[in-house]
Design an enzyme around this catalytic site. Structure first.
Site, PDB file in Angstrom:
ATOM      1  CG  LEU A   7       8.691-176.512 -17.343  1.00 48.72           C
ATOM      2  CD1 LEU A   7       9.694-177.187 -18.278  1.00 48.72           C
ATOM      3  CD2 LEU A   7       8.124-175.256 -18.021  1.00 48.72           C
ATOM      4  CG  ASP A  61      21.152-168.847 -21.127  1.00 49.55           C
ATOM      5  OD1 ASP A  61      20.778-168.560 -19.970  1.00 49.55           O
ATOM      6  OD2 ASP A  61      22.257-168.519 -21.592  1.00 49.55           O
ATOM      7  CG  ASN A  88      15.221-176.105  -9.012  1.00 48.84           C
ATOM      8  OD1 ASN A  88      15.525-176.082  -7.819  1.00 48.84           O
ATOM      9  ND2 ASN A  88      16.091-176.493  -9.953  1.00 48.84           N
ATOM     10  CE1 TYR A 153      20.285-167.550  -4.692  1.00 47.47           C
ATOM     11  CE2 TYR A 153      20.607-167.425  -2.311  1.00 47.47           C
ATOM     12  CZ  TYR A 153      20.178-168.118  -3.434  1.00 47.47           C
ATOM     13  OH  TYR A 153      19.621-169.380  -3.291  1.00 47.47           O
ATOM     14  CE  LYS A 157      16.861-168.258  -4.934  1.00 42.80           C
ATOM     15  NZ  LYS A 157      16.169-169.100  -5.931  1.00 42.80           N
TER      16      LYS A 157
HETATM   17  N1  LIG Z   1      21.954-175.451  -2.692  1.00 45.39           N
HETATM   18  C1  LIG Z   1      21.463-174.672  -1.739  1.00 45.39           C
HETATM   19  O1  LIG Z   1      22.006-174.601  -0.618  1.00 45.39           O
HETATM   20  C2  LIG Z   1      20.222-173.858  -1.961  1.00 45.39           C
HETATM   21  C3  LIG Z   1      19.612-173.268  -0.842  1.00 45.39           C
HETATM   22  C4  LIG Z   1      18.460-172.515  -1.033  1.00 45.39           C
HETATM   23  C5  LIG Z   1      17.935-172.361  -2.294  1.00 45.39           C
HETATM   24  N2  LIG Z   1      18.543-172.932  -3.371  1.00 45.39           N
HETATM   25  C6  LIG Z   1      17.939-172.724  -4.681  1.00 45.39           C
HETATM   26  O2  LIG Z   1      17.650-173.985  -5.257  1.00 45.39           O
HETATM   27  C7  LIG Z   1      17.603-173.857  -6.674  1.00 45.39           C
HETATM   28  C8  LIG Z   1      18.399-174.984  -7.289  1.00 45.39           C
HETATM   29  O3  LIG Z   1      19.754-174.839  -6.942  1.00 45.39           O
HETATM   30  P1  LIG Z   1      20.709-176.072  -6.626  1.00 45.39           P
HETATM   31  O4  LIG Z   1      21.194-175.908  -5.253  1.00 45.39           O
HETATM   32  O5  LIG Z   1      20.063-177.337  -7.012  1.00 45.39           O
HETATM   33  O6  LIG Z   1      21.952-175.702  -7.563  1.00 45.39           O
HETATM   34  P2  LIG Z   1      22.545-176.358  -8.872  1.00 45.39           P
HETATM   35  O7  LIG Z   1      22.859-177.797  -8.646  1.00 45.39           O
HETATM   36  O8  LIG Z   1      23.634-175.441  -9.296  1.00 45.39           O
HETATM   37  O9  LIG Z   1      21.347-176.299  -9.929  1.00 45.39           O
HETATM   38  C9  LIG Z   1      20.958-175.100 -10.559  1.00 45.39           C
HETATM   39  C10 LIG Z   1      20.111-175.461 -11.765  1.00 45.39           C
HETATM   40  O10 LIG Z   1      19.701-174.227 -12.386  1.00 45.39           O
HETATM   41  C11 LIG Z   1      20.013-174.293 -13.759  1.00 45.39           C
HETATM   42  N3  LIG Z   1      20.325-172.988 -14.306  1.00 45.39           N
HETATM   43  C12 LIG Z   1      21.230-172.096 -13.846  1.00 45.39           C
HETATM   44  N4  LIG Z   1      21.310-171.047 -14.681  1.00 45.39           N
HETATM   45  C13 LIG Z   1      20.432-171.301 -15.689  1.00 45.39           C
HETATM   46  C14 LIG Z   1      20.082-170.611 -16.869  1.00 45.39           C
HETATM   47  N5  LIG Z   1      20.664-169.457 -17.215  1.00 45.39           N
HETATM   48  N6  LIG Z   1      19.139-171.143 -17.683  1.00 45.39           N
HETATM   49  C15 LIG Z   1      18.564-172.320 -17.370  1.00 45.39           C
HETATM   50  N7  LIG Z   1      18.862-173.022 -16.275  1.00 45.39           N
HETATM   51  C16 LIG Z   1      19.791-172.528 -15.450  1.00 45.39           C
HETATM   52  C17 LIG Z   1      21.241-175.217 -13.833  1.00 45.39           C
HETATM   53  O11 LIG Z   1      21.334-175.828 -15.099  1.00 45.39           O
HETATM   54  P3  LIG Z   1      22.383-175.463 -16.270  1.00 45.39           P
HETATM   55  O12 LIG Z   1      23.625-174.971 -15.621  1.00 45.39           O
HETATM   56  O13 LIG Z   1      22.507-176.755 -16.991  1.00 45.39           O
HETATM   57  O14 LIG Z   1      21.688-174.431 -17.078  1.00 45.39           O
HETATM   58  C18 LIG Z   1      20.906-176.253 -12.785  1.00 45.39           C
HETATM   59  O15 LIG Z   1      20.087-177.249 -13.334  1.00 45.39           O
HETATM   60  C19 LIG Z   1      18.136-172.445  -6.986  1.00 45.39           C
HETATM   61  O16 LIG Z   1      17.038-171.596  -7.255  1.00 45.39           O
HETATM   62  C20 LIG Z   1      18.837-172.038  -5.697  1.00 45.39           C
HETATM   63  O17 LIG Z   1      18.844-170.645  -5.520  1.00 45.39           O
HETATM   64  C21 LIG Z   1      19.673-173.690  -3.231  1.00 45.39           C
END
Ligand SMILES: NC(=O)c1ccc[n+]([C@@H]2O[C@H](COP(=O)([O-])OP(=O)(O)OC[C@H]3O[C@@H](n4cnc5c(N)ncnc54)[C@H](OP(=O)(O)O)[C@@H]3O)[C@@H](O)[C@H]2O)c1
Length: 257
Positions: A7, A61, A88, A153, A157
């Site tokens: 999942l 959500d 994630n 944030y 984390k």
């Molecule tokens: N990008 C970076 O630089 C970075 C660095 C360190 C850690 N991270 C972590 O990596 C993870 C993934 O982020 P990403 O960078 O891949 O960003 P992203 O492309 O914005 O993806 C975020 C995902 O989370 C989902 N999401 C957000 N709010 C949600 C909700 N209320 N219910 C269900 N799903 C939800 C979004 O889907 P929907 O909007 O369709 O719901 C999307 O699939 C996060 O935990 C982030 O904190 C990212």
């Protein structure tokens, strides 16, 4: 051997989408969870045709306090057992604490911490019964120091990292794997917001979501407790152990502008 099922929360874009691809490529059946149904359906069709694995879409959500309970009920109704849980889904808010919207802040804590915790708690007993699979939680290099201008944030984390490390040890005597992925800046929709797309942190290099996902999968297979993709990110995280906290938080503040 029975096909394993993963999942992936937040599978509609970014790191989650790439993780879903990697798991499907490795022969796992996949459950894709997020709010964006169209994006999930599109990915599901792609994975089914490319990798010939079972793919289910679960629209939820995770800001809703009862979301994790509903998700597990939905899985049970569809007869889907989960071997690997990839927590994630998450998002960040940039700006001074007193200026971000309270509801948005609470929603972030709900998604980044509470839903992750509840899904883990609800799905672990089944994994323990089958003595297989495990949990891959996504934190961030933000977990290693305080982050002025992104205070909640970073704190959310840090929670994920602490919680996951503890679970890793608790479950060490079992056959389950527990890993915490701590990516540094990664090119995804995470930085798409008006403020975040110009944040200084991004000027020091970033990785692709695919690179991060492949690294995460391999680290989880090895049952690595903390998985930090990229040498620069590993060095930065490591350096926080030797730098005064006043220095690391001021550096984070400078990058979060
Ligand atoms: N990008 C970076 O630089 C970075 C660095 C360190 C850690 N991270 C972590 O990596 C993870 C993934 O982020 P990403 O960078 O891949 O960003 P992203 O492309 O914005 O993806 C975020 C995902 O989370 C989902 N999401 C957000 N709010 C949600 C909700 N209320 N219910 C269900 N799903 C939800 C979004 O889907 P929907 O909007 O369709 O719901 C999307 O699939 C996060 O935990 C982030 O904190 C990212």
């Amino acid at each position: 051997m029975k096909q394993q099922r993963v999942l992936v929360t937040g599978a509609s874009s970014g790191i989650g989408l790439e993780l879903a691809k990697v798991y499907a490529q490795q022969g796992y059946a996949v459950v894709l969870l997020a709010r964006s149904q169209a994006a999930l359906e599109q990915l599901a069709a792609e994975l089914r045709s490319q990798y010939k694995v079972g793919v289910e879409v679960l629209v939820a959500d995770l800001r809703q306090p009862d979301a994790a309970v509903r998700v597990t009920q939905d899985l049970a109704q569809r007869g889907l057992t989960i071997d690997v849980l990839v927590n994630n889904a998450g998002f960040g808010l940039l700006g001074p604490h007193a200026q971000s919207g309270v509801q948005e802040q609470m929603d972030m804590l709900q998604v980044n911490m509470m839903a992750l915790t509840q899904l883990t708690r609800l799905l672990l007993p089944g994994m323990l019964e089958r003595n297989a699979g495990g949990v891959l939680n996504v934190a961030s290099t933000a977990a290693f120091q305080a982050g002025p201008n992104m205070a909640l944030y970073y704190a959310s984390k840090a929670f994920v990292l602490s919680y996951t490390e503890a679970l890793h040890e608790e479950l060490a005597p079992t056959g389950l794997h527990v890993s915490c992925l701590c990516p540094g800046p990664t090119r995804t929709a995470f930085f798409a917001g008006d403020k975040l797309q110009n944040v200084r942190l991004l000027k020091f290099g970033s990785q692709s979501a695919e690179e991060v996902a492949r690294f995460a999968y391999a680290a989880f297979q090895r049952n690595q407790a903390i998985a930090i993709p990229g040498l620069k990110n590993r060095l930065l995280a490591f350096s926080t152990r030797f730098s005064p906290r006043a220095v690391t938080r001021k550096l984070a503040q400078a990058l979060n502008q």
